[in-house]
Design a protein around this motif. Structure first.
Motif, PDB file in Angstrom:
ATOM      1  N   GLY A  75      16.073   6.380  10.022  1.00 47.24           N
ATOM      2  CA  GLY A  75      15.946   7.439   9.037  1.00 47.24           C
ATOM      3  C   GLY A  75      15.290   7.019   7.740  1.00 47.24           C
ATOM      4  O   GLY A  75      15.139   7.837   6.837  1.00 47.24           O
ATOM      5  N   THR A  76      14.934   5.749   7.620  1.00 47.40           N
ATOM      6  CA  THR A  76      14.240   5.295   6.421  1.00 47.40           C
ATOM      7  C   THR A  76      12.751   5.189   6.721  1.00 47.40           C
ATOM      8  O   THR A  76      12.311   5.514   7.819  1.00 47.40           O
ATOM      9  CB  THR A  76      14.770   3.919   5.968  1.00 47.40           C
ATOM     10  N   VAL A  77      11.987   4.740   5.730  1.00 45.93           N
ATOM     11  CA  VAL A  77      10.553   4.556   5.908  1.00 45.93           C
ATOM     12  C   VAL A  77      10.179   3.142   5.485  1.00 45.93           C
ATOM     13  O   VAL A  77      10.863   2.520   4.674  1.00 45.93           O
ATOM     14  CB  VAL A  77       9.730   5.575   5.087  1.00 45.93           C
ATOM     15  N   SER A  78       9.082   2.645   6.052  1.00 45.70           N
ATOM     16  CA  SER A  78       8.483   1.414   5.555  1.00 45.70           C
ATOM     17  C   SER A  78       7.162   1.799   4.912  1.00 45.70           C
ATOM     18  O   SER A  78       6.477   2.722   5.362  1.00 45.70           O
ATOM     19  CB  SER A  78       8.281   0.393   6.670  1.00 45.70           C
ATOM     20  N   VAL A  79       6.821   1.097   3.857  1.00 52.52           N
ATOM     21  CA  VAL A  79       5.677   1.496   3.042  1.00 52.52           C
ATOM     22  C   VAL A  79       4.754   0.310   2.831  1.00 52.52           C
ATOM     23  O   VAL A  79       5.206  -0.813   2.595  1.00 52.52           O
ATOM     24  CB  VAL A  79       6.155   2.023   1.663  1.00 52.52           C
ATOM     25  N   SER A  80       3.469   0.591   2.907  1.00 51.83           N
ATOM     26  CA  SER A  80       2.445  -0.367   2.538  1.00 51.83           C
ATOM     27  C   SER A  80       1.472   0.399   1.649  1.00 51.83           C
ATOM     28  O   SER A  80       0.976   1.456   2.040  1.00 51.83           O
ATOM     29  CB  SER A  80       1.749  -0.899   3.788  1.00 51.83           C
ATOM     30  N   ALA A  81       1.210  -0.143   0.450  1.00 53.65           N
ATOM     31  CA  ALA A  81       0.380   0.611  -0.490  1.00 53.65           C
ATOM     32  C   ALA A  81      -0.414  -0.322  -1.387  1.00 53.65           C
ATOM     33  O   ALA A  81      -0.003  -1.433  -1.672  1.00 53.65           O
ATOM     34  CB  ALA A  81       1.251   1.518  -1.354  1.00 53.65           C
ATOM     35  N   ARG A  82      -1.565   0.167  -1.813  1.00 56.13           N
ATOM     36  CA  ARG A  82      -2.346  -0.475  -2.865  1.00 56.13           C
ATOM     37  C   ARG A  82      -2.329   0.494  -4.040  1.00 56.13           C
ATOM     38  O   ARG A  82      -2.771   1.624  -3.924  1.00 56.13           O
ATOM     39  CB  ARG A  82      -3.767  -0.765  -2.447  1.00 56.13           C
ATOM     40  N   LEU A  83      -1.776   0.042  -5.161  1.00 59.80           N
ATOM     41  CA  LEU A  83      -1.634   0.876  -6.345  1.00 59.80           C
ATOM     42  C   LEU A  83      -2.541   0.351  -7.443  1.00 59.80           C
ATOM     43  O   LEU A  83      -2.774  -0.846  -7.548  1.00 59.80           O
ATOM     44  CB  LEU A  83      -0.178   0.869  -6.824  1.00 59.80           C
ATOM     45  N   ALA A  84      -3.029   1.260  -8.263  1.00 59.13           N
ATOM     46  CA  ALA A  84      -3.932   0.877  -9.355  1.00 59.13           C
ATOM     47  C   ALA A  84      -3.614   1.699 -10.597  1.00 59.13           C
ATOM     48  O   ALA A  84      -3.173   2.846 -10.499  1.00 59.13           O
ATOM     49  CB  ALA A  84      -5.386   1.100  -8.951  1.00 59.13           C
ATOM     50  N   LYS A  85      -3.868   1.091 -11.762  1.00 59.40           N
ATOM     51  CA  LYS A  85      -3.751   1.824 -13.018  1.00 59.40           C
ATOM     52  C   LYS A  85      -4.932   2.766 -13.106  1.00 59.40           C
ATOM     53  O   LYS A  85      -6.048   2.439 -12.718  1.00 59.40           O
ATOM     54  CB  LYS A  85      -3.792   0.872 -14.204  1.00 59.40           C
ATOM     55  N   VAL A  86      -4.698   3.965 -13.612  1.00 58.38           N
ATOM     56  CA  VAL A  86      -5.795   4.919 -13.792  1.00 58.38           C
ATOM     57  C   VAL A  86      -6.720   4.358 -14.849  1.00 58.38           C
ATOM     58  O   VAL A  86      -6.293   3.901 -15.910  1.00 58.38           O
ATOM     59  CB  VAL A  86      -5.246   6.302 -14.217  1.00 58.38           C
ATOM     60  N   GLY A  87      -8.025   4.354 -14.535  1.00 56.75           N
ATOM     61  CA  GLY A  87      -9.006   3.807 -15.456  1.00 56.75           C
ATOM     62  C   GLY A  87      -9.130   2.305 -15.353  1.00 56.75           C
ATOM     63  O   GLY A  87      -9.885   1.678 -16.067  1.00 56.75           O
TER      64      GLY A  87
END
Length: 159
Positions: A146-158
């Motif tokens: 019932g949970t999720v696994s996450v893979s992400a690339r995050l960036a600051k705007v600008g």
């Protein structure tokens, strides 16, 4: 038919009558428990569980709507030199364990979360977006528990 059963019972010895009576009482008890009490108990338990889950879901929805209606956090993401440090501190505050947190410069980071509740993670992501941190790539996989696994690339705007 009942007359025949009554005659049969009367023809039994006293000891046999007691044994047949005990067997009938046990059979009625088993039928009463498994045929009447247990199904009613299961229905009541399911109703309680459904009510609890609906109440919890309503609370989560209300909390999300309140969080989304709140003004953006006044602390800009730029106040922290490296994005991966911001993500590490924010994740720790929210109770997430970052399995990976790799900096790609000061304005970009890749994260991996092995297990998180989807509602909690998406609320955190919405808060980050209000602060100027957006996902460039985002992969969310539903897990069996019932949970999720996450893979992400995050960036600051600008950034």
């Amino acid at each position: 038919m009942t007359e025949a059963a009554k005659n049969w019972f009367i023809a039994l010895s006293r000891r046999e009558q007691i044994m047949v009576g005990l067997a009938a009482a046990l059979a009625l008890a088993v039928i009463g428990f498994y045929g009447i009490y247990r199904p009613l108990y299961d229905v009541a338990t399911d109703a309680r569980r459904s009510f609890y889950e609906a109440t919890m879901q309503a609370g989560r929805i209300e909390a999300k709507t309140q969080a989304l209606s709140m003004p953006a956090d006044t602390r800009p993401a730029e106040a922290i030199a490296a994005l991966n440090l911001l993500l590490a501190s924010e994740a720790a505050e929210r109770g997430f364990t970052l399995d990976a947190n790799t900096a790609q410069g000061s304005d970009r980071a890749e994260i991996a979360i092995g297990s998180a509740r989807s509602t909690a993670f998406l609320g955190w992501l919405a808060d980050l977006e209000r602060r100027g941190v957006v996902p460039e790539t985002l992969i969310i996989r539903r897990m069996d528990n019932g949970t999720v696994s996450v893979s992400a690339r995050l960036a600051k705007v600008g950034g």
